[in-house]
Design a protein around this motif. Structure first.
Motif, PDB file in Angstrom:
ATOM      1  N   PHE A  34       0.838  -1.189   0.000  1.00  0.00           N
ATOM      2  CA  PHE A  34       0.000   0.000   0.000  1.00  0.00           C
ATOM      3  C   PHE A  34       0.882   1.251   0.000  1.00  0.00           C
ATOM      4  CE2 PHE A  34      -3.933  -2.240   1.073  1.00  0.00           C
ATOM      5  CZ  PHE A  34      -3.432  -3.424   1.570  1.00  0.00           C
ATOM      6  N   TYR A  36       0.635   5.409   0.727  1.00  0.00           N
ATOM      7  CA  TYR A  36      -0.161   6.468   1.322  1.00  0.00           C
ATOM      8  C   TYR A  36       0.595   7.786   1.192  1.00  0.00           C
ATOM      9  CZ  TYR A  36      -3.282   3.164   3.742  1.00  0.00           C
ATOM     10  OH  TYR A  36      -4.213   2.188   4.047  1.00  0.00           O
ATOM     11  N   GLN A  38       0.949  11.470   3.300  1.00  0.00           N
ATOM     12  CA  GLN A  38       0.626  12.096   4.579  1.00  0.00           C
ATOM     13  C   GLN A  38       1.089  13.547   4.581  1.00  0.00           C
ATOM     14  OE1 GLN A  38       2.286  10.355   8.201  1.00  0.00           O
ATOM     15  NE2 GLN A  38       0.510  11.035   9.383  1.00  0.00           N
ATOM     16  N   GLY A  41       0.292  17.129  10.103  1.00  0.00           N
ATOM     17  CA  GLY A  41      -0.869  17.260  10.966  1.00  0.00           C
ATOM     18  C   GLY A  41      -2.086  16.475  10.515  1.00  0.00           C
ATOM     19  N   LYS A  42      -1.936  15.672   9.483  1.00  0.00           N
ATOM     20  CA  LYS A  42      -3.057  14.891   8.945  1.00  0.00           C
ATOM     21  C   LYS A  42      -2.756  13.394   9.018  1.00  0.00           C
ATOM     22  CE  LYS A  42      -5.493  18.462   7.561  1.00  0.00           C
ATOM     23  NZ  LYS A  42      -6.825  18.767   8.168  1.00  0.00           N
ATOM     24  N   GLY A  43      -3.814  12.584   8.887  1.00  0.00           N
ATOM     25  CA  GLY A  43      -3.624  11.151   8.803  1.00  0.00           C
ATOM     26  C   GLY A  43      -3.226  10.745   7.391  1.00  0.00           C
ATOM     27  N   PRO A  44      -2.665   9.554   7.244  1.00  0.00           N
ATOM     28  CA  PRO A  44      -2.300   9.072   5.903  1.00  0.00           C
ATOM     29  C   PRO A  44      -3.520   8.975   4.993  1.00  0.00           C
ATOM     30  CG  PRO A  44      -1.248   7.746   7.607  1.00  0.00           C
ATOM     31  CD  PRO A  44      -2.245   8.614   8.292  1.00  0.00           C
ATOM     32  N   PHE A  46      -4.938   7.248   1.536  1.00  0.00           N
ATOM     33  CA  PHE A  46      -4.689   6.091   0.673  1.00  0.00           C
ATOM     34  C   PHE A  46      -4.490   6.510  -0.786  1.00  0.00           C
ATOM     35  CE2 PHE A  46      -4.824   1.960  -1.026  1.00  0.00           C
ATOM     36  CZ  PHE A  46      -5.703   1.950  -2.095  1.00  0.00           C
ATOM     37  N   THR A  49      -3.078   0.286  -3.962  1.00  0.00           N
ATOM     38  CA  THR A  49      -2.789  -1.065  -3.485  1.00  0.00           C
ATOM     39  C   THR A  49      -2.255  -1.874  -4.653  1.00  0.00           C
ATOM     40  OG1 THR A  49      -4.705  -0.957  -2.018  1.00  0.00           O
ATOM     41  CG2 THR A  49      -3.665  -3.091  -2.312  1.00  0.00           C
ATOM     42  N   LEU A  87       4.252   7.229   2.356  1.00  0.00           N
ATOM     43  CA  LEU A  87       4.421   6.048   3.192  1.00  0.00           C
ATOM     44  C   LEU A  87       4.126   4.784   2.393  1.00  0.00           C
ATOM     45  CD1 LEU A  87       2.504   7.273   6.382  1.00  0.00           C
ATOM     46  CD2 LEU A  87       4.969   7.316   5.998  1.00  0.00           C
ATOM     47  N   LEU A  99      -1.070  -3.460   9.040  1.00  0.00           N
ATOM     48  CA  LEU A  99      -0.035  -3.142   8.072  1.00  0.00           C
ATOM     49  C   LEU A  99       1.296  -2.894   8.773  1.00  0.00           C
ATOM     50  CD1 LEU A  99      -2.031  -0.636   5.810  1.00  0.00           C
ATOM     51  CD2 LEU A  99      -1.674  -3.090   5.474  1.00  0.00           C
ATOM     52  N   PHE A 101       4.502  -0.581   8.301  1.00  0.00           N
ATOM     53  CA  PHE A 101       4.844   0.646   7.589  1.00  0.00           C
ATOM     54  C   PHE A 101       6.340   0.893   7.564  1.00  0.00           C
ATOM     55  CE2 PHE A 101       1.058   3.126   6.567  1.00  0.00           C
ATOM     56  CZ  PHE A 101       0.071   2.435   7.253  1.00  0.00           C
ATOM     57  N   GLY A 102       6.807   1.519   6.470  1.00  0.00           N
ATOM     58  CA  GLY A 102       8.132   2.109   6.442  1.00  0.00           C
ATOM     59  C   GLY A 102       8.089   3.474   7.104  1.00  0.00           C
ATOM     60  N   LYS A 103       9.289   4.094   7.226  1.00  0.00           N
ATOM     61  CA  LYS A 103       9.354   5.391   7.897  1.00  0.00           C
ATOM     62  C   LYS A 103       8.998   6.553   6.979  1.00  0.00           C
ATOM     63  CE  LYS A 103      12.652   3.936  11.408  1.00  0.00           C
ATOM     64  NZ  LYS A 103      13.955   4.210  12.084  1.00  0.00           N
TER      65      LYS A 103
END
Lengths: 111, 113
Positions: A34, A36, A38, A41-44, A46, A49, A87, A99, A101-103
């Protein structure tokens, strides 16, 4: 152990300068990779896939590809609004749904 | 439509206090996930709920952390006796089913003084 490594950590581009972000993964029985985006101040959010080697997905200036060991996110003629942290995450065969995740890669596009 | 909603957006508390973080998933999504994002680190899985099945708690870092999901919808993550290392952004995500893409809220930024 499932693992995701993203490179580079940070990337600075001029507007219109195409480039690629890398995501290398080690997973037992890939059940999905996946991408993403980001913003601070926000969420990832999408993006894509991918499920099997050779698969490709495109959205506007972004194109994601997948091999058996890595995925690339190609950015064609980027604009300043593409600046964000990208991400990569995988779901492995041993996962019940979560999931790994990478950094992330922090992309900055200058006008 | 409405996305994943988390509250509060920010929380500052003293070391040793308990905190509760709330997540309202997208309506109809049966899967709900909690992750933690610390500065300079990737997202770290905490806990996963799928329908009426027992939750996957394998990512919870200690017994000070717990979560519940009532009525298959709203979820609460509770951290007891908070420590400074608990400072992070706590993200909630939901998906229509286990194998579908996860959609994230904007998180709760938790600061422990």
């Amino acid at each position: 152990e499932d693992q995701v490594t993203q490179s580079p950590e940070a990337l600075r581009l001029q507007e219109g300068e195409s480039s690629s972000l890398n995501c290398s993964y080690t997973v037992s029985g890939l059940r999905g990779l996946f991408w993403y985006r980001q913003d601070p101040g926000k969420g990832p959010e999408f993006l894509f896939t991918l499920y099997s080697a050779g698969e490709e997905k495109e959205k506007e200036r972004l194109k994601a590809t997948l091999t058996k060991k890595e995925s690339f996110l190609h950015i064609t003629a980027p604009k300043p609004e593409d600046s964000a942290t990208y991400l990569c995450a995988v779901r492995g065969g041993g996962s019940q749904g979560n999931l790994i995740f990478g950094k992330g890669t922090k992309l900055s596009v200058k006008p | 439509g409405a996305g994943v909603s988390q509250s509060p957006s920010n929380k500052v508390t003293e070391k040793g206090k308990d905190v509760e973080l709330r997540c309202d998933p997208i309506s109809g999504h049966t899967a709900l996930y909690w992750y933690r994002q610390s500065l300079g680190q990737g997202l770290e899985f905490l806990i996963y709920f799928q329908g009426n099945s027992a939750p996957d708690k394998s990512g919870l870092p200690s017994d000070r952390f717990s979560a519940e999901r009532t009525g298959g919808s709203v979820s609460t993550l509770t951290i007891q006796r908070t420590q400074q290392e608990d400072s992070a952004v706590y993200l909630c995500a939901s998906s229509p089913a286990q194998n579908q893409p996860q959609h994230f809220g904007d998180g709760t930024r938790l600061s422990i003084l």
